[in-house]
Design a protein around this motif. Structure first.
Motif, PDB file in Angstrom:
ATOM      1  N   ILE A   1     -22.791 -14.297  31.384  1.00 43.53           N
ATOM      2  CA  ILE A   1     -21.989 -15.404  30.834  1.00 43.53           C
ATOM      3  C   ILE A   1     -21.825 -15.248  29.325  1.00 43.53           C
ATOM      4  O   ILE A   1     -20.725 -15.440  28.780  1.00 43.53           O
ATOM      5  N   ARG A   2     -22.895 -14.885  28.628  1.00 43.44           N
ATOM      6  CA  ARG A   2     -22.799 -14.676  27.173  1.00 43.44           C
ATOM      7  C   ARG A   2     -21.815 -13.560  26.851  1.00 43.44           C
ATOM      8  O   ARG A   2     -21.013 -13.676  25.914  1.00 43.44           O
TER       9      ARG A   2
ATOM     10  N   LEU B   1     -15.904 -14.445  34.718  1.00 45.49           N
ATOM     11  CA  LEU B   1     -16.732 -15.549  34.241  1.00 45.49           C
ATOM     12  C   LEU B   1     -16.901 -16.592  35.351  1.00 45.49           C
ATOM     13  O   LEU B   1     -17.980 -17.175  35.525  1.00 45.49           O
TER      14      LEU B   1
ATOM     15  N   SER C   1     -16.931  -7.438  28.068  1.00 44.25           N
ATOM     16  CA  SER C   1     -16.525  -7.859  29.412  1.00 44.25           C
ATOM     17  C   SER C   1     -17.101  -6.921  30.472  1.00 44.25           C
ATOM     18  O   SER C   1     -17.585  -7.358  31.521  1.00 44.25           O
TER      19      SER C   1
ATOM     20  N   THR D   1     -11.221 -11.440  32.549  1.00 41.21           N
ATOM     21  CA  THR D   1     -12.511 -11.963  32.095  1.00 41.21           C
ATOM     22  C   THR D   1     -12.745 -13.373  32.612  1.00 41.21           C
ATOM     23  O   THR D   1     -13.878 -13.744  32.967  1.00 41.21           O
ATOM     24  N   GLN D   2     -11.701 -14.198  32.667  1.00 42.39           N
ATOM     25  CA  GLN D   2     -11.839 -15.541  33.228  1.00 42.39           C
ATOM     26  C   GLN D   2     -12.270 -15.463  34.691  1.00 42.39           C
ATOM     27  O   GLN D   2     -13.143 -16.222  35.145  1.00 42.39           O
TER      28      GLN D   2
ATOM     29  N   TYR E   1     -20.408 -18.092  36.848  1.00 38.63           N
ATOM     30  CA  TYR E   1     -20.701 -19.524  36.995  1.00 38.63           C
ATOM     31  C   TYR E   1     -20.999 -19.871  38.454  1.00 38.63           C
ATOM     32  O   TYR E   1     -21.881 -20.689  38.746  1.00 38.63           O
TER      33      TYR E   1
ATOM     34  N   TYR F   1     -19.233 -12.469  28.669  1.00 39.09           N
ATOM     35  CA  TYR F   1     -17.855 -12.900  28.946  1.00 39.09           C
ATOM     36  C   TYR F   1     -17.351 -13.864  27.874  1.00 39.09           C
ATOM     37  O   TYR F   1     -16.206 -13.761  27.411  1.00 39.09           O
ATOM     38  N   ARG F   2     -18.193 -14.800  27.495  1.00 41.44           N
ATOM     39  CA  ARG F   2     -17.786 -15.763  26.467  1.00 41.44           C
ATOM     40  C   ARG F   2     -17.503 -15.060  25.150  1.00 41.44           C
ATOM     41  O   ARG F   2     -16.538 -15.404  24.434  1.00 41.44           O
TER      42      ARG F   2
ATOM     43  N   CYS G   1     -12.258 -21.651  35.879  1.00 42.04           N
ATOM     44  CA  CYS G   1     -12.007 -20.269  35.444  1.00 42.04           C
ATOM     45  C   CYS G   1     -11.033 -19.557  36.381  1.00 42.04           C
ATOM     46  O   CYS G   1     -10.100 -18.871  35.935  1.00 42.04           O
TER      47      CYS G   1
ATOM     48  N   LEU H   1     -14.117 -13.398  25.320  1.00 44.75           N
ATOM     49  CA  LEU H   1     -12.995 -14.343  25.266  1.00 44.75           C
ATOM     50  C   LEU H   1     -12.709 -14.856  23.854  1.00 44.75           C
ATOM     51  O   LEU H   1     -11.663 -15.474  23.626  1.00 44.75           O
ATOM     52  N   LYS H   2     -13.596 -14.586  22.918  1.00 41.64           N
ATOM     53  CA  LYS H   2     -13.308 -14.944  21.518  1.00 41.64           C
ATOM     54  C   LYS H   2     -12.231 -14.039  20.938  1.00 41.64           C
ATOM     55  O   LYS H   2     -11.557 -14.405  19.974  1.00 41.64           O
TER      56      LYS H   2
END
Length: 980
Positions: free
Chosen positions: A322-323, A348, A300, A344-345, A352, A325-326, A370, A329-330
């Motif tokens: 973006i990668r 993100l 993050s 993080t949302q 975006y 942050y995604r 988000c 979020l996992k």
């Protein structure tokens, strides 16, 4: 501590610092009413700040005196965890109650076994004692107590105090500013026990904790706090290594990366690269398998750095963010890590919103989703600051939104911004307040609600100006001011655009002026305070400024028991200072056009340009009128201008011969783009003197040489000359420096011994002065220049040498002296030219300015000489021809010596010399050379045979350029007259 006593302490400390050695007891005895614990406390704070600023001698001096006074006053005693400290008794909490509370929390921390929940209930029950006064008492009590213990006991209790400091810093209730100050105080006391040499691991842990505290410190100047934090983290990394303590190493690297991301000083692009480097290194330790949560947090943080990255391709950086942050979020789920998930949302959503790939409409919808998700956790009640951040971001997404009803999107954006401003107040979060007010103003502007937009932008600017005044501490003051101005120059631009929409032309001019040359103006006012203002006003301004500086220092050093009241008092003092200054000279924040305009005479006109995102604005100002150039049909002059600038600079850098040959046609095209003929129609016929105030790129070009439809040039149209000024304000300041004396001459002559004709130039010019000192060739060393007794007494300073402008680092721009030594712009700012009437920079590119800077856009060699004291500077805009420059300079000085040396005479003399050179025929040139034959023969006799051949070849080539060998603007238009 009341206000009067606080001032008395600081005045007494100042007297001690200034007094001759051995006089300290006498001064203390004469001020015995103020020799108490409060004085000792203030001494310690001042010493701490002086030490951090690098003034170790003064810091140690105060520390020694403070210790002696403390012993004499019996301030250092010990009762279990207490110290006997004479101080003022609070009307709310007594000294004994503070001491009892300190003993309780120390005992609780000792029994906590590292669990903050053991201590937090006690802190919650004593919120009234978690204040700055408690931090002061903690300092004295802990130092006194630990100094009486055996080493092992001192180490054990220092560890307890370190844990307590961490508990207080992480305590979510109470005043966060005071909590952090208490923690910093505790950490610094502990550092007196755990030295680097004896306890490297404990010392590194302390440095890490101090770095964390300073990273989020609320008091003091933000830029300075971040610098302290970075130094603390770097110090910790001397102990924490990848091999020895890899987890701690990775943790500190992540914290250091955050500090670099937020860093204000130094180059922003490099700071972000450092942040990325730190997080990438940490991710090598924090793997997903071994440390899933820390891995996700690092991902993050890495996303944050890529989101704001400057270097590299923006599109790829955003995809990398973006990668990251995604990936985070996992692991960071709303159930397991709700706050981290929401953070993080939110971030993100930012990625975006700025994304370049994919369809813009879909990216904005993803961003809105988000932000809305983040607001499920980031509520106003639980996380008010985070809630406001996301509201601001959501407003940005609605402002940019493509789909849906535009009017409703703007209404939604305005609603989000207003909500965010409920938390982002100018008092609590000034930087964020500016940001949201700016965004709100944009939303109102897009909705054509210009009056509301004006109010929003005005509120943002008022807060910005307050922040500017608060930057008075630390080693990077001017850099901080420039970066703050650069970051928010866009705010002034849109405000000017709104003022023009509303027809507020005078206010548009005022905001233009506030956005330009502010740093230089403030430096000059501070330097020449007693020559600019009447004596009594200068004294009052000095007193106000000193009190502001003292108060701001106290906020930075946390040397006050009531920072809120002090901040309010400082705001009042700043307003008093502004009002007093504005009554006598409308400059800076207090610039008022209606006060400036009457200072012009009836025969002077000013053309000021200002470049916004919408176009090139032009204002025509006389004593009786203010007009804006409004064309009958809209013209895309901004794109035309940008294309012209790009082509001009590319030709100048890469195709010099083509640039020289096409210069006349290029300037003709620039005159069309700027609509010069339409501008001149707005200038009254009675005006015979013109002052040009360029903006950004326009500083690079010879606007006085723009051709007119009648075949002449702009400088021909005004018999009293066409001069330049960086701003109205600097023009006013130059007018305060009218110096008719012009008898003492100082010059640098050909220090590199490769300019054939400067000897003719300088030798001829010096003969017209009664008194002259010239440093010739190898004698023109930096040592000789700095040691010259004639330089500060000279009325004219003439530099006939090489010059260079450093666009990457403007303060490293320089005039070249002997032995390849450089007189830099930074050093020029330190000169004293209070007797000077004229500085002439007969060298290449000495008039160029930093056109890339949005902060203080007139950063140039002339700006340095204006600050140093000269009211007039003649400088060049390109690499000039050596021989034609010599001819021009001879004629310029001949013209100026015959003038009355009044305002505008430098421009008149220069313009006349340029006209003379432009119209010089071969026959007139021969007569000119014959008139100066004695000097010419003397110079030629000093030349080597090869150099004499070069001179003869130069004359031969000149004679081939029939009928007017210097008609090309390249030969005559490079030099400009800035100032009077």
């Amino acid at each position: 501590m009341n206000e009067e006593r606080r001032k008395a302490y600081l005045n007494l400390i100042d007297a001690l610092l200034r007094c001759p050695s051995g006089k300290e007891p006498q001064i203390l005895n004469a001020n015995s009413d103020f020799v108490d614990a409060g004085l000792v406390q203030t001494m310690e704070k001042v010493a701490e700040v002086l030490g951090e600023r690098g003034d170790r001698n003064a810091a140690n001096f105060l520390i020694n005196i403070g210790r002696q006074l403390a012993e004499a006053l019996e301030l250092l005693g010990n009762v279990t965890h207490r110290a006997i400290a004479r101080d003022e008794v609070s009307s709310i909490v007594t000294r004994e109650e503070y001491l009892d509370f300190l003993e309780q929390v120390l005992n609780a921390a000792e029994d906590s076994n590292g669990d903050p929940q053991v201590v937090h209930p006690l802190l919650k029950a004593n919120l009234d004692k978690l204040d700055y006064r408690f931090a002061t008492l903690l300092r004295y009590s802990a130092i006194a107590y630990l100094s009486k213990l055996e080493p092992e006991q001192a180490q054990r209790m220092a560890a307890v105090l370190g844990n307590l400091s961490a508990f207080i810093r992480g305590f979510p209730l109470g005043n966060q500013a005071s909590n952090i100050e208490i923690a910093i105080t505790g950490y610094r006391v502990v550092a007196k026990v755990f030295s680097y040499q004896a306890f490297p691991v404990e010392w590194a842990n302390l440095q890490t904790n101090l770095g964390n505290a300073y990273s989020y410190r609320i008091l003091g100047e933000r830029a300075e706090n971040l610098e302290v934090a970075i130094q603390c983290y770097l110090a910790a990394l001397e102990v924490y290594t990848h091999k020895a303590m890899f987890e701690d190493w990775a943790m500190v690297l992540n914290n250091l990366g955050i500090a670099y991301l937020n860093r204000i000083r130094r180059e922003r692009g490099q700071n972000l690269e450092e942040a990325i480097r730190c997080h990438l290194a940490a991710s090598g330790v924090y793997t997903r398998k071994a440390f899933p949560q820390k891995w996700a947090t690092t991902q993050s943080l890495l996303g944050n750095a890529y989101l704001y990255r400057i270097r590299g391709e923006t599109e790829k950086n955003l995809e990398a963010a973006i990668r990251s942050y995604r990936a985070a979020l996992k692991v960071l789920t709303p159930e397991g890590f709700p706050q981290d998930w929401a953070d993080t949302q939110n971030n993100l959503g930012e990625a975006y919103r700025n994304r370049i790939r994919r369809q813009r409409v879909n990216n904005l919808e993803a961003a809105i989703r988000c932000y809305r998700a983040a607001l499920e956790i980031r509520t106003r009640e639980v996380f008010p600051e985070d809630w406001a951040d996301t509201q601001n971001n959501l407003g940005n997404a609605y402002l940019d939104r493509i789909g849906g009803d535009k009017e409703k999107n703007l209404e939604a954006a305005i609603g989000c911004y207003k909500a965010a401003l409920e938390v982002r107040t100018c008092q609590a979060f000034p930087q964020k307040h500016i940001e949201t007010q700016f965004n709100l103003g944009l939303a109102y502007k897009n909705a054509q609600q210009f009056r509301d937009a004006y109010d929003a932008f005005a509120a943002a600017i008022d807060t910005l100006e307050s922040l500017r005044y608060e930057i008075v501490y630390g080693s990077g003051i001017e850099e901080d001011k420039q970066k703050l101005a650069g970051e928010w120059n866009k705010l002034y631009q849109v405000m000017v655009m709104v003022c023009l929409e509303l027809g507020y032309y005078d206010q548009a001019i005022e905001y233009v002026e506030r956005s330009k040359t502010r740093n230089l103006v403030e430096l000059i006012v501070a330097r020449d305070l007693h020559t600019i203002f009447p004596p009594n006003i200068a004294t009052q301004l000095e007193q106000l400024q000193a009190e502001i500086a003292i108060g701001q220092y106290q906020l930075q050093a946390a040397a006050t028991n009531n920072p809120t009241a002090l901040a309010q008092h400082l705001q009042l003092l700043r307003q008093q200072c502004n009002n007093l200054q504005a009554r006598y000279l409308p400059i800076g924040y207090g610039f008022k056009f209606d006060q400036f305009q009457p200072t012009l005479n009836h025969h002077t006109a000013i053309i000021e340009w200002y470049i916004t995102s919408a176009g090139v604005e032009t204002f025509i100002v006389t004593r009786d009128s203010l007009q804006r150039l409004i064309l009958p049909a809209p013209a895309d002059n901004l794109n035309d201008f940008i294309d012209w600038v790009r082509e001009y600079l590319e030709a100048y850098d890469q195709k010099k011969t083509e640039w020289i040959n096409s210069l006349a046609s290029r300037l003709s095209r620039l005159a069309e783009i700027l609509h010069l003929e339409d501008i001149l129609k707005l200038v009254p016929d009675a005006c015979d003197r013109l002052i040009l105030i360029p903006h950004r790129f326009l500083h690079l070009f010879p606007l006085h040489a723009l051709p007119l439809a009648n075949g002449g040039f702009l400088c021909d149209h005004f018999s009293k000359g066409v001069g330049y000024a960086p701003s109205f304000q600097l023009l006013q300041l130059a007018q305060k420096r009218e110096r008719p004396e012009f008898s003492n001459f100082f010059a640098i002559q050909n220090p590199t011994d490769d300019l054939l004709y400067t000897n003719l130039e300088v030798e001829t010019i010096r003969s017209s002065f009664p008194s002259a000192q010239v440093l010739v060739k190898q004698a023109a060393t930096k040592t000789a220049f700095n040691a010259s007794q004639d330089l500060p007494l000279a009325h004219c300073n003439h530099f006939s040498c090489h010059g260079e402008f450093n666009l990457t680092s403007p303060l490293e721009s320089a005039l070249l002296l002997a032995n390849k030594e450089r007189l830099t712009l930074g050093e020029i700012f330190g000169l004293n030219l209070n007797q000077c009437r004229l500085v002439t920079l007969s060298a290449c590119e000495t008039g160029l300015s930093d056109f890339t800077s949005f902060s203080d856009e007139y950063i140039s060699l002339p700006s340095g000489f204006l600050y140093a004291g000269s009211p007039s500077v003649v400088s060049s805009l390109w690499t000039v021809n050596d021989l034609s420059t010599a001819f021009l300079m001879l004629k310029f000085y001949e013209n100026f010596q015959s003038s009355r040396k009044q305002a505008g005479d430098v421009a008149i003399a220069l313009n006349q010399a340029q006209q003379w050179l432009r119209n010089l025929t071969i026959e007139k040139l021969d007569r000119f050379l014959n008139e100066h034959k004695p000097q010419l023969d003397q110079v030629l006799a000093q030349l080597r045979p090869g150099q004499r051949l070069i001179f003869q070849e130069s004359l031969r080539q000149i004679r081939q350029r029939q009928p007017l060998p210097f008609a090309n603007p390249y030969y005559w238009a490079a030099f400009t007259a800035t100032g009077l």
